[in-house]
Design a protein around this motif. Structure first.
Motif, PDB file in Angstrom:
ATOM      1  N   ILE A 194       3.613 -12.288  -3.260  1.00  0.00           N
ATOM      2  CA  ILE A 194       3.875 -11.918  -1.869  1.00  0.00           C
ATOM      3  C   ILE A 194       3.898 -10.400  -1.707  1.00  0.00           C
ATOM      4  O   ILE A 194       3.470  -9.864  -0.686  1.00  0.00           O
ATOM      5  CB  ILE A 194       5.196 -12.547  -1.359  1.00  0.00           C
ATOM      6  CG1 ILE A 194       5.371 -12.286   0.153  1.00  0.00           C
ATOM      7  CG2 ILE A 194       6.394 -12.034  -2.134  1.00  0.00           C
ATOM      8  CD1 ILE A 194       4.330 -12.916   1.018  1.00  0.00           C
ATOM      9  N   ARG A 195       4.358  -9.665  -2.722  1.00  0.00           N
ATOM     10  CA  ARG A 195       4.372  -8.206  -2.624  1.00  0.00           C
ATOM     11  C   ARG A 195       2.940  -7.650  -2.632  1.00  0.00           C
ATOM     12  O   ARG A 195       2.628  -6.690  -1.933  1.00  0.00           O
ATOM     13  CB  ARG A 195       5.193  -7.606  -3.762  1.00  0.00           C
ATOM     14  CG  ARG A 195       6.658  -8.015  -3.729  1.00  0.00           C
ATOM     15  CD  ARG A 195       7.448  -7.411  -4.862  1.00  0.00           C
ATOM     16  NE  ARG A 195       7.667  -5.993  -4.651  1.00  0.00           N
ATOM     17  CZ  ARG A 195       8.207  -5.183  -5.571  1.00  0.00           C
ATOM     18  NH1 ARG A 195       8.558  -5.656  -6.761  1.00  0.00           N
ATOM     19  NH2 ARG A 195       8.379  -3.912  -5.303  1.00  0.00           N
ATOM     20  N   LEU A 196       2.092  -8.267  -3.404  1.00  0.00           N
ATOM     21  CA  LEU A 196       0.688  -7.852  -3.435  1.00  0.00           C
ATOM     22  C   LEU A 196       0.018  -8.101  -2.088  1.00  0.00           C
ATOM     23  O   LEU A 196      -0.715  -7.257  -1.573  1.00  0.00           O
ATOM     24  CB  LEU A 196      -0.067  -8.604  -4.534  1.00  0.00           C
ATOM     25  CG  LEU A 196       0.253  -8.223  -5.976  1.00  0.00           C
ATOM     26  CD1 LEU A 196      -0.395  -9.209  -6.935  1.00  0.00           C
ATOM     27  CD2 LEU A 196      -0.230  -6.802  -6.265  1.00  0.00           C
ATOM     28  N   GLU A 197       0.263  -9.280  -1.542  1.00  0.00           N
ATOM     29  CA  GLU A 197      -0.325  -9.631  -0.241  1.00  0.00           C
ATOM     30  C   GLU A 197       0.180  -8.691   0.846  1.00  0.00           C
ATOM     31  O   GLU A 197      -0.570  -8.257   1.725  1.00  0.00           O
ATOM     32  CB  GLU A 197       0.019 -11.073   0.133  1.00  0.00           C
ATOM     33  CG  GLU A 197      -0.475 -12.131  -0.841  1.00  0.00           C
ATOM     34  CD  GLU A 197      -1.986 -12.219  -0.879  1.00  0.00           C
ATOM     35  OE1 GLU A 197      -2.643 -11.655   0.007  1.00  0.00           O
ATOM     36  OE2 GLU A 197      -2.526 -12.864  -1.790  1.00  0.00           O
ATOM     37  N   ALA A 198       1.481  -8.368   0.789  1.00  0.00           N
ATOM     38  CA  ALA A 198       2.067  -7.480   1.796  1.00  0.00           C
ATOM     39  C   ALA A 198       1.496  -6.069   1.685  1.00  0.00           C
ATOM     40  O   ALA A 198       1.209  -5.416   2.694  1.00  0.00           O
ATOM     41  CB  ALA A 198       3.588  -7.451   1.643  1.00  0.00           C
ATOM     42  N   ALA A 199       1.315  -5.595   0.454  1.00  0.00           N
ATOM     43  CA  ALA A 199       0.733  -4.260   0.245  1.00  0.00           C
ATOM     44  C   ALA A 199      -0.697  -4.215   0.783  1.00  0.00           C
ATOM     45  O   ALA A 199      -1.092  -3.252   1.463  1.00  0.00           O
ATOM     46  CB  ALA A 199       0.750  -3.908  -1.241  1.00  0.00           C
ATOM     47  N   ASP A 200      -1.456  -5.248   0.501  1.00  0.00           N
ATOM     48  CA  ASP A 200      -2.838  -5.314   0.983  1.00  0.00           C
ATOM     49  C   ASP A 200      -2.874  -5.336   2.510  1.00  0.00           C
ATOM     50  O   ASP A 200      -3.709  -4.669   3.136  1.00  0.00           O
ATOM     51  CB  ASP A 200      -3.518  -6.564   0.414  1.00  0.00           C
ATOM     52  CG  ASP A 200      -4.990  -6.622   0.778  1.00  0.00           C
ATOM     53  OD1 ASP A 200      -5.734  -5.698   0.390  1.00  0.00           O
ATOM     54  OD2 ASP A 200      -5.403  -7.580   1.461  1.00  0.00           O
ATOM     55  N   ALA A 201      -1.945  -6.096   3.117  1.00  0.00           N
ATOM     56  CA  ALA A 201      -1.879  -6.180   4.578  1.00  0.00           C
ATOM     57  C   ALA A 201      -1.553  -4.816   5.187  1.00  0.00           C
ATOM     58  O   ALA A 201      -2.152  -4.402   6.185  1.00  0.00           O
ATOM     59  CB  ALA A 201      -0.839  -7.212   5.001  1.00  0.00           C
TER      60      ALA A 201
END
Length: 232
Positions: free
Chosen positions: A179-186
């Motif tokens: 989820i942290r990776l997805e949030a950073a990408d977003a």
């Protein structure tokens, strides 16, 4: 030349009417007693994309169908229609709140929300923020926000807190890297150079002594920072 133009116009009108007739027929099939017929109709409406907008009310009703696949395909069809299906947002939200609903259907509902424009930002943000939600749903919501780009600016605080691992008082820190990776990408897709709070938060995370222990997250944050700084 006029003759050719007239033929082309006639052909276009006929094509449009055929599509409209197809949608009307598929809407009727969504009410068929045979679940296989209903499944096929929902999938074909998804294939029709925005042209299936007239089917939105019936697709919303189909979210309550007794058949798992009809519900799932109907959610996918609403997503394929896109912003033209924004009236379905409350119904999709109910799907996500239903503790008895299958994860496949809920995932399709989240993905659909991510295709409905800025009107879905608040709902998607809530999904990302709520630690009680299934991780797959939170990841899909973050992906949806990222896909909306700058239109999802209202989600910046939630996404920033997610990357930082900030959680409400009394909750455990979220160490799930996905989820942290997805949030950073977003964040990289949404924020602009003027969003100083976002940039400072990301740079601070990667400046920490132990930041490189998680190289994947470290790289994702660096990539986000570069994209944000390049966006005026």
């Amino acid at each position: 030349m006029k003759t050719l133009l007239g033929v082309a116009t006639t052909f276009l009108c006929l094509t449009m009417s055929v599509h409209a007739a197809d949608v009307d027929g598929l809407v009727k099939q969504l009410q068929d007693k045979d679940s296989d017929v209903r499944r096929r109709a929902a999938r074909q409406l998804a294939d029709a994309g925005p042209e299936a907008k007239p089917a939105v009310p019936m697709l919303v009703a189909a979210l309550k169908d007794s058949d798992l696949f009809v519900r799932r395909f109907s959610a996918q069809a609403l997503g394929a229609i896109g912003e033209g299906a924004q009236s379905a947002i409350p119904a999709l939200e109910k799907v996500l709140k239903d503790g008895n609903e299958k994860k496949e259907v809920q995932e399709a509902a989240v993905v659909a929300l991510g295709k409905m424009g800025s009107g879905s930002v608040e709902r998607l943000s809530k999904i990302v923020k709520d630690l009680e939600n299934d991780m797959i749903l939170r990841r899909r919501a973050a992906e949806g926000l990222g896909a909306l780009g700058p239109d999802a600016k209202d989600a910046l605080p939630v996404l920033t807190d997610t990357v930082k691992g900030v959680v409400p008082k009394g909750k455990k820190m979220d160490n799930n890297n996905d989820i942290r990776l997805e949030a950073a990408d977003a964040l990289g897709n949404i924020a602009a150079a003027g969003d100083k709070d976002v940039l400072e938060a990301l740079k601070s995370l990667n400046a920490a002594k132990d930041a490189k222990r998680n190289k994947t997250l470290f790289d994702a944050i660096n990539a986000a920072v570069k994209k944000i700084e390049a966006r005026k």
